[in-house]
Design a protein around this motif. Structure first.
Motif, PDB file in Angstrom:
ATOM      1  N   SER A   1       0.813  -1.218   0.000  1.00 30.31           N
ATOM      2  CA  SER A   1       0.000   0.000   0.000  1.00 30.31           C
ATOM      3  C   SER A   1       0.846   1.268   0.000  1.00 30.31           C
ATOM      4  CB  SER A   1      -0.923   0.003   1.219  1.00 30.31           C
ATOM      5  OG  SER A   1      -1.599   1.227   1.319  1.00 30.31           O
ATOM      6  N   SER A   2       0.257   2.314  -0.557  1.00 28.46           N
ATOM      7  CA  SER A   2       0.861   3.648  -0.482  1.00 28.46           C
ATOM      8  C   SER A   2      -0.018   4.566   0.376  1.00 28.46           C
ATOM      9  CB  SER A   2       1.032   4.229  -1.887  1.00 28.46           C
ATOM     10  OG  SER A   2      -0.219   4.272  -2.562  1.00 28.46           O
ATOM     11  N   GLN A   3      -0.810   3.968   1.275  1.00 32.45           N
ATOM     12  CA  GLN A   3      -1.657   4.759   2.179  1.00 32.45           C
ATOM     13  C   GLN A   3      -0.803   5.636   3.077  1.00 32.45           C
ATOM     14  OE1 GLN A   3      -3.856   1.552   4.149  1.00 32.45           O
ATOM     15  NE2 GLN A   3      -5.740   2.360   3.248  1.00 32.45           N
ATOM     16  N   PRO A   4      -1.397   6.700   3.634  1.00 30.89           N
ATOM     17  CA  PRO A   4      -0.662   7.534   4.588  1.00 30.89           C
ATOM     18  C   PRO A   4      -0.180   6.725   5.788  1.00 30.89           C
ATOM     19  CG  PRO A   4      -2.692   8.605   3.890  1.00 30.89           C
ATOM     20  CD  PRO A   4      -2.745   7.210   3.368  1.00 30.89           C
ATOM     21  N   ALA A   5       0.861   7.228   6.435  1.00 30.73           N
ATOM     22  CA  ALA A   5       1.469   6.522   7.571  1.00 30.73           C
ATOM     23  C   ALA A   5       0.459   6.230   8.667  1.00 30.73           C
ATOM     24  CB  ALA A   5       2.628   7.342   8.127  1.00 30.73           C
ATOM     25  N   ARG A   6      -0.421   7.189   8.951  1.00 26.82           N
ATOM     26  CA  ARG A   6      -1.397   6.986  10.029  1.00 26.82           C
ATOM     27  C   ARG A   6      -2.306   5.803   9.737  1.00 26.82           C
ATOM     28  NH1 ARG A   6      -3.765   9.461  14.312  1.00 26.82           N
ATOM     29  NH2 ARG A   6      -2.406  11.282  14.114  1.00 26.82           N
ATOM     30  N   ALA A   7      -2.806   5.707   8.516  1.00 32.30           N
ATOM     31  CA  ALA A   7      -3.713   4.620   8.169  1.00 32.30           C
ATOM     32  C   ALA A   7      -3.011   3.264   8.259  1.00 32.30           C
ATOM     33  CB  ALA A   7      -4.271   4.832   6.769  1.00 32.30           C
ATOM     34  N   GLN A   8      -1.762   3.210   7.818  1.00 37.90           N
ATOM     35  CA  GLN A   8      -1.039   1.945   7.852  1.00 37.90           C
ATOM     36  C   GLN A   8      -0.725   1.523   9.280  1.00 37.90           C
ATOM     37  OE1 GLN A   8       1.888   1.006   4.861  1.00 37.90           O
ATOM     38  NE2 GLN A   8       1.529   2.940   3.819  1.00 37.90           N
ATOM     39  N   GLU A   9      -0.280   2.464  10.086  1.00 35.21           N
ATOM     40  CA  GLU A   9       0.053   2.108  11.464  1.00 35.21           C
ATOM     41  C   GLU A   9      -1.197   1.797  12.284  1.00 35.21           C
ATOM     42  OE1 GLU A   9       2.942   1.353  12.679  1.00 35.21           O
ATOM     43  OE2 GLU A   9       3.858   1.778  10.744  1.00 35.21           O
ATOM     44  N   ALA A  10      -2.299   2.455  11.983  1.00 35.52           N
ATOM     45  CA  ALA A  10      -3.558   2.133  12.663  1.00 35.52           C
ATOM     46  C   ALA A  10      -3.982   0.705  12.335  1.00 35.52           C
ATOM     47  CB  ALA A  10      -4.648   3.117  12.265  1.00 35.52           C
ATOM     48  N   ALA A  11      -3.750   0.281  11.097  1.00 37.00           N
ATOM     49  CA  ALA A  11      -4.084  -1.086  10.705  1.00 37.00           C
ATOM     50  C   ALA A  11      -3.203  -2.094  11.435  1.00 37.00           C
ATOM     51  CB  ALA A  11      -3.934  -1.243   9.196  1.00 37.00           C
ATOM     52  N   VAL A  12      -1.916  -1.794  11.575  1.00 42.41           N
ATOM     53  CA  VAL A  12      -1.009  -2.686  12.303  1.00 42.41           C
ATOM     54  C   VAL A  12      -1.421  -2.774  13.774  1.00 42.41           C
ATOM     55  CG1 VAL A  12       1.369  -3.040  13.073  1.00 42.41           C
ATOM     56  CG2 VAL A  12       0.924  -2.237  10.745  1.00 42.41           C
ATOM     57  N   LEU A  13      -1.774  -1.641  14.355  1.00 42.42           N
ATOM     58  CA  LEU A  13      -2.197  -1.623  15.756  1.00 42.42           C
ATOM     59  C   LEU A  13      -3.427  -2.502  15.963  1.00 42.42           C
ATOM     60  CD1 LEU A  13      -1.340  -0.153  18.421  1.00 42.42           C
ATOM     61  CD2 LEU A  13      -3.144   1.503  17.931  1.00 42.42           C
ATOM     62  N   ALA A  14      -4.380  -2.418  15.047  1.00 37.19           N
ATOM     63  CA  ALA A  14      -5.591  -3.229  15.153  1.00 37.19           C
ATOM     64  C   ALA A  14      -5.293  -4.717  14.991  1.00 37.19           C
ATOM     65  CB  ALA A  14      -6.607  -2.779  14.098  1.00 37.19           C
ATOM     66  N   LEU A  15      -4.336  -5.057  14.128  1.00 30.69           N
ATOM     67  CA  LEU A  15      -3.994  -6.453  13.883  1.00 30.69           C
ATOM     68  C   LEU A  15      -3.240  -7.086  15.046  1.00 30.69           C
ATOM     69  CD1 LEU A  15      -2.728  -6.548  10.175  1.00 30.69           C
ATOM     70  CD2 LEU A  15      -4.621  -7.873  11.107  1.00 30.69           C
ATOM     71  N   THR A  16      -2.406  -6.304  15.711  1.00 27.45           N
ATOM     72  CA  THR A  16      -1.429  -6.900  16.627  1.00 27.45           C
ATOM     73  C   THR A  16      -1.694  -6.677  18.098  1.00 27.45           C
ATOM     74  OG1 THR A  16       0.008  -4.939  16.460  1.00 27.45           O
ATOM     75  CG2 THR A  16       0.396  -6.732  14.889  1.00 27.45           C
ATOM     76  N   THR A  17      -2.679  -5.850  18.457  1.00 31.02           N
ATOM     77  CA  THR A  17      -2.905  -5.574  19.869  1.00 31.02           C
ATOM     78  C   THR A  17      -4.362  -5.813  20.256  1.00 31.02           C
ATOM     79  OG1 THR A  17      -3.395  -3.222  19.546  1.00 31.02           O
ATOM     80  CG2 THR A  17      -1.086  -3.819  19.857  1.00 31.02           C
ATOM     81  N   ARG A  18      -4.574  -5.959  21.560  1.00 33.00           N
ATOM     82  CA  ARG A  18      -5.919  -6.112  22.102  1.00 33.00           C
ATOM     83  C   ARG A  18      -6.272  -5.003  23.075  1.00 33.00           C
ATOM     84  NH1 ARG A  18      -6.701  -8.382  18.335  1.00 33.00           N
ATOM     85  NH2 ARG A  18      -7.305 -10.551  17.934  1.00 33.00           N
ATOM     86  N   HIS A  19      -5.323  -4.604  23.905  1.00 35.34           N
ATOM     87  CA  HIS A  19      -5.587  -3.530  24.859  1.00 35.34           C
ATOM     88  C   HIS A  19      -4.305  -2.723  25.120  1.00 35.34           C
ATOM     89  CE1 HIS A  19      -3.895  -6.606  27.504  1.00 35.34           C
ATOM     90  NE2 HIS A  19      -4.928  -7.387  27.225  1.00 35.34           N
ATOM     91  N   PRO A  20      -3.800  -2.055  24.072  1.00 31.96           N
ATOM     92  CA  PRO A  20      -2.576  -1.268  24.255  1.00 31.96           C
ATOM     93  C   PRO A  20      -2.817  -0.069  25.159  1.00 31.96           C
ATOM     94  CG  PRO A  20      -3.570  -0.765  22.143  1.00 31.96           C
ATOM     95  CD  PRO A  20      -4.354  -1.909  22.717  1.00 31.96           C
ATOM     96  N   PRO A  21      -1.869   0.268  26.017  1.00 35.23           N
ATOM     97  CA  PRO A  21      -2.017   1.471  26.842  1.00 35.23           C
ATOM     98  C   PRO A  21      -1.860   2.721  25.984  1.00 35.23           C
ATOM     99  CG  PRO A  21       0.153   0.510  27.154  1.00 35.23           C
ATOM    100  CD  PRO A  21      -0.617  -0.441  26.282  1.00 35.23           C
TER     101      PRO A  21
END
Length: 253
Positions: free
Chosen positions: A131-151
């Protein structure tokens, strides 16, 4: 001085450990040195071509520590792709490692492909790699994939965006790392190094049964967090640090 080496996973860098190195240090002996290494293609090594073989990743880690004048034996905490590197390192050069912690990893030949990387995530991972999506969109997707309750997820997202902008991982390197992980085959016999398997029961990326099966195959102790996602150091770093500290104390090393 005891040296602990931290290894992250696919396209992640040393900065993604966040507060975990300090949390871990608090549970280890005084004078412990903690070194978070970037795998080739990630972090400060983002312009280096990622190897296509886990064996080469391990060789590169060894070479970097040698260049830093840090002598073995090392203790290793590694997750996901990084844990594959730690397994290969322990298998080929056991005298260099005093012990190792393997977090949310998955290894052939012990687990089937559909547990090693959940099929529901294939599309999302390919989109992230290409993807060439903006950094925020890509990192938000990674956060959703890899975490359950991040502080403080908003703060985490800002920090991850800064890391991505400072050290962008190329599409080619992301795909090469995926290929290296997919083709790696661990030895059937356990390395001659004390190892702890750690799993997250709510891991949405890698089925926790992979760690369970590895622990049974190699007769390893297993610790499992009941609610964390794939990025256990982020979801519950204090629990992980305390778990590692207790295990190391039980070894007497």
């Amino acid at each position: 001085m005891t040296t602990w080496v931290l290894l992250r996973g696919l396209t992640r860098e040393a900065g993604h450990w966040g507060a975990f190195p300090d949390l871990l240090r608090a549970h280890l002996q005084t004078g412990t040195r903690i070194v978070a290494l970037d795998l080739p293609g990630n972090g400060v090594l983002n312009m280096v071509t990622s190897p296509l073989h886990i064996e080469t990743f391990a060789q590169e880690c060894r070479a970097r520590l040698h260049a830093m004048d840090l002598a073995p034996p090392y203790r290793v905490v590694a997750m996901s792709l990084g844990a594959m590197v730690a397994v290969e390192w322990a298998s080929q050069h056991p005298v260099e490692l005093a012990c190792g912690v393997l977090i949310n990893t998955s290894l052939r030949p012990f687990s089937p492909w559909y547990q090693r990387l959940r099929p529901a995530n294939y599309g999302a991972l390919l989109r992230l790699a290409l993807s060439s999506q903006p950094a925020r969109a890509q990192e938000a997707a990674v956060l959703a994939l890899t975490t359950r309750h991040p502080p403080q997820p908003a703060t985490v997202l800002e920090r991850w965006m800064a890391l991505r902008l400072a050290h962008p991982v190329t599409r080619a390197n992301a795909l090469r790392q995926l290929a290296a992980a997919a083709r790696y085959r661990a030895p059937r016999r356990a390395p001659l190094v004390p190892l702890l398997a750690v799993a997250s029961a709510a891991d949405g990326l890698v089925d926790p049964r992979c760690s369970h099966r590895l622990a049974r195959q190699w007769q390893l102790p297993l610790a499992e967090h009941p609610t964390a996602g794939h990025d256990l150091p982020l979801d519950d770093g204090p629990w992980l640090a305390a778990t590692v500290g207790r295990w190391v104390a039980s070894l007497g090393t």
